[in-house]
Write a protein that holds these residues in place. Sequence first.
Motif, mmCIF file in Angstrom:
data_model
loop_
_atom_site.group_PDB
_atom_site.id
_atom_site.type_symbol
_atom_site.label_atom_id
_atom_site.label_comp_id
_atom_site.label_asym_id
_atom_site.label_seq_id
_atom_site.Cartn_x
_atom_site.Cartn_y
_atom_site.Cartn_z
ATOM 1 N N SER A 56 0.733 -1.183 0.059
ATOM 2 C CA SER A 56 -0.027 0.134 0.029
ATOM 3 C C SER A 56 0.801 1.480 0.209
ATOM 4 N N ALA A 57 1.995 1.294 0.663
ATOM 5 C CA ALA A 57 2.920 2.302 0.675
ATOM 6 C C ALA A 57 3.295 2.722 -0.839
ATOM 7 N N CYS A 58 3.497 1.758 -1.428
ATOM 8 C CA CYS A 58 3.976 2.022 -2.815
ATOM 9 C C CYS A 58 2.994 2.436 -3.783
ATOM 10 N N ARG A 59 1.872 1.307 -3.720
ATOM 11 C CA ARG A 59 0.737 1.721 -4.530
ATOM 12 C C ARG A 59 0.283 3.139 -4.338
ATOM 13 N N ASP A 60 0.075 3.553 -2.989
ATOM 14 C CA ASP A 60 -0.724 4.839 -2.823
ATOM 15 C C ASP A 60 0.156 6.212 -2.477
ATOM 16 N N GLN A 61 1.393 6.160 -2.318
ATOM 17 C CA GLN A 61 2.152 7.005 -2.049
ATOM 18 C C GLN A 61 3.100 7.442 -3.145
ATOM 19 N N THR A 62 3.448 6.541 -3.970
ATOM 20 C CA THR A 62 4.268 6.852 -5.147
ATOM 21 C C THR A 62 3.604 7.686 -6.027
ATOM 22 N N PRO A 63 4.372 8.759 -6.746
ATOM 23 C CA PRO A 63 3.682 9.822 -7.603
ATOM 24 C C PRO A 63 3.606 9.407 -9.044
ATOM 25 N N TRP A 64 2.736 8.263 -9.351
ATOM 26 C CA TRP A 64 2.840 7.883 -10.462
ATOM 27 C C TRP A 64 2.424 8.631 -11.737
ATOM 28 N N GLU A 65 1.649 9.614 -11.446
ATOM 29 C CA GLU A 65 1.309 10.563 -12.790
ATOM 30 C C GLU A 65 2.571 11.493 -13.076
ATOM 31 N N HIS A 66 3.698 11.558 -12.258
ATOM 32 C CA HIS A 66 4.927 12.238 -12.539
ATOM 33 C C HIS A 66 5.988 11.093 -13.248
ATOM 34 N N ILE A 67 5.757 9.984 -13.489
ATOM 35 C CA ILE A 67 6.694 9.182 -13.813
ATOM 36 C C ILE A 67 6.781 8.754 -15.284
ATOM 37 N N ARG A 68 7.828 8.877 -16.022
ATOM 38 C CA ARG A 68 7.581 8.330 -17.317
ATOM 39 C C ARG A 68 8.137 7.047 -17.778
ATOM 40 N N PHE A 69 7.768 5.923 -17.911
ATOM 41 C CA PHE A 69 8.204 4.785 -18.221
ATOM 42 C C PHE A 69 8.744 4.339 -19.625
ATOM 43 N N PHE A 70 10.184 3.980 -19.692
ATOM 44 C CA PHE A 70 10.795 3.345 -20.882
ATOM 45 C C PHE A 70 10.941 1.886 -20.628
ATOM 46 N N PHE A 71 11.529 1.428 -21.803
ATOM 47 C CA PHE A 71 11.969 -0.072 -21.842
ATOM 48 C C PHE A 71 13.375 -0.268 -22.176
ATOM 49 N N SER A 72 14.309 -1.207 -21.485
ATOM 50 C CA SER A 72 15.528 -1.429 -21.711
ATOM 51 C C SER A 72 15.648 -2.317 -23.163
ATOM 52 N N ASP A 73 14.736 -2.958 -23.421
ATOM 53 C CA ASP A 73 14.700 -3.780 -24.589
ATOM 54 C C ASP A 73 13.252 -4.419 -24.821
ATOM 55 N N GLU A 74 13.039 -4.969 -26.096
ATOM 56 C CA GLU A 74 11.989 -5.487 -26.545
ATOM 57 C C GLU A 74 12.195 -6.503 -27.500
ATOM 58 N N ARG A 75 11.283 -7.733 -27.132
ATOM 59 C CA ARG A 75 11.394 -8.753 -28.073
ATOM 60 C C ARG A 75 10.481 -8.294 -29.267
ATOM 61 N N TYR A 76 10.860 -8.690 -30.251
ATOM 62 C CA TYR A 76 10.287 -7.893 -31.676
ATOM 63 C C TYR A 76 9.174 -9.022 -32.089
ATOM 64 N N LEU A 77 8.021 -8.415 -31.086
ATOM 65 C CA LEU A 77 6.890 -9.342 -31.197
ATOM 66 C C LEU A 77 5.813 -8.638 -31.201
ATOM 67 N N SER A 78 4.622 -9.051 -31.739
ATOM 68 C CA SER A 78 3.314 -7.938 -31.356
ATOM 69 C C SER A 78 2.965 -7.686 -29.978
ATOM 70 N N GLN A 79 2.679 -6.607 -29.748
ATOM 71 C CA GLN A 79 2.318 -6.103 -28.456
ATOM 72 C C GLN A 79 1.140 -6.943 -27.795
ATOM 73 N N ASN A 80 0.390 -7.666 -28.580
ATOM 74 C CA ASN A 80 -0.382 -8.466 -28.047
ATOM 75 C C ASN A 80 0.222 -9.976 -27.714
ATOM 76 N N SER A 81 1.372 -10.141 -27.736
ATOM 77 C CA SER A 81 2.151 -11.336 -27.348
ATOM 78 C C SER A 81 2.507 -11.105 -25.976
ATOM 79 N N PRO A 82 2.092 -12.313 -25.310
ATOM 80 C CA PRO A 82 2.524 -12.476 -23.859
ATOM 81 C C PRO A 82 4.021 -12.417 -23.756
ATOM 82 N N ASP A 83 4.885 -12.718 -24.465
ATOM 83 C CA ASP A 83 6.215 -12.860 -24.518
ATOM 84 C C ASP A 83 6.897 -11.272 -24.752
ATOM 85 N N ASN A 84 6.175 -10.414 -25.136
ATOM 86 C CA ASN A 84 6.334 -8.935 -25.473
ATOM 87 C C ASN A 84 6.457 -8.146 -24.186
ATOM 88 N N ASN A 85 7.564 -7.496 -23.914
ATOM 89 C CA ASN A 85 7.748 -6.704 -22.499
ATOM 90 C C ASN A 85 6.780 -5.827 -22.135
#
Length: 250
Positions: A56-85
């Motif tokens: 709860s301390a993470c879920r409720d007190q992290t300023p999620w709306e001010h975070i930008r999320f990027f990715f280190s890498d990606e499997r070159y699969l459809s974003q619908n694939s469960p193996d896509n990061n």
Amino acid sequence: MVVLKRFAAPEALFHAAALDFSQRAKQAVQDKGAFNVVLSGGSTPKAFFDALTSISACRDQTPWEHIRFFFSDERYLSQNSPDNNFNMACKYLFSQLAIPAAHIYPIPTHYSDPVEAAAAYSATLQHCFQLAPNTLPVFDLVYLGLGADAHTASLLPGSSVLQADHNQMVAALWAADLNMHRITLTAPLLNNASDIVFMVTGANKAPAVRSVLEGATDTNRYPAQLIHGPITWYLDAVAAEQLDDNDKSA
Ligand code: 6PG
């Protein structure tokens, strides 16, 4: 500087990592109004994301709306694939929290040519960070995993991306062993981050952990050795098992 944090069990590791994430995010947002984080792929982040959304301390007190999320890498699969990061992060993290889609930057996998996808992501980074030509963004925090073969992100042993020049941010490669293309942030870009966290669990990773941290320097064989800078390793006991005793500081 390299710091090792060793935990008896994965649950304690992910709990600590989640609290650390939340604290880093709060500090960054307080200091500069934003927190730019790179998420790693694979399966390890699933338990980390579960901790982020269930403590709860993470879920409720992290300023999620001010975070930008990027990715280190990606499997070159459809974003619908469960193996896509990105797909995995949506399932375990983004769908659990009210994170604006505009703050999430997946690596595209819809181009016919993966090289175009890498160029597109590079352009995305340049736009997001308003970069001058030939300058690299500074991510506040980069999360990385470690493969049993000592790869990290999609910096695979013997691959051409290991020799990326200093201003190449994103690269595409064919991962023959995996029979798929991968898109990856390069070591120079990852190393430009303010902080880097490796999260590694499982006995199958112990030889790679030892090779990367204590083995001979051989970045072609152990690509995770390319990663430098302020690094914190979150290791569970079995992943740290083959380290010398003096490396087992908690
Ligand atoms: C990926 C990764 C990769 C991953 C390691 C560890 O797309 O697979 O980003 O570098 O972090 O292979 O994977 P696990 O967490 O599944 O062991």
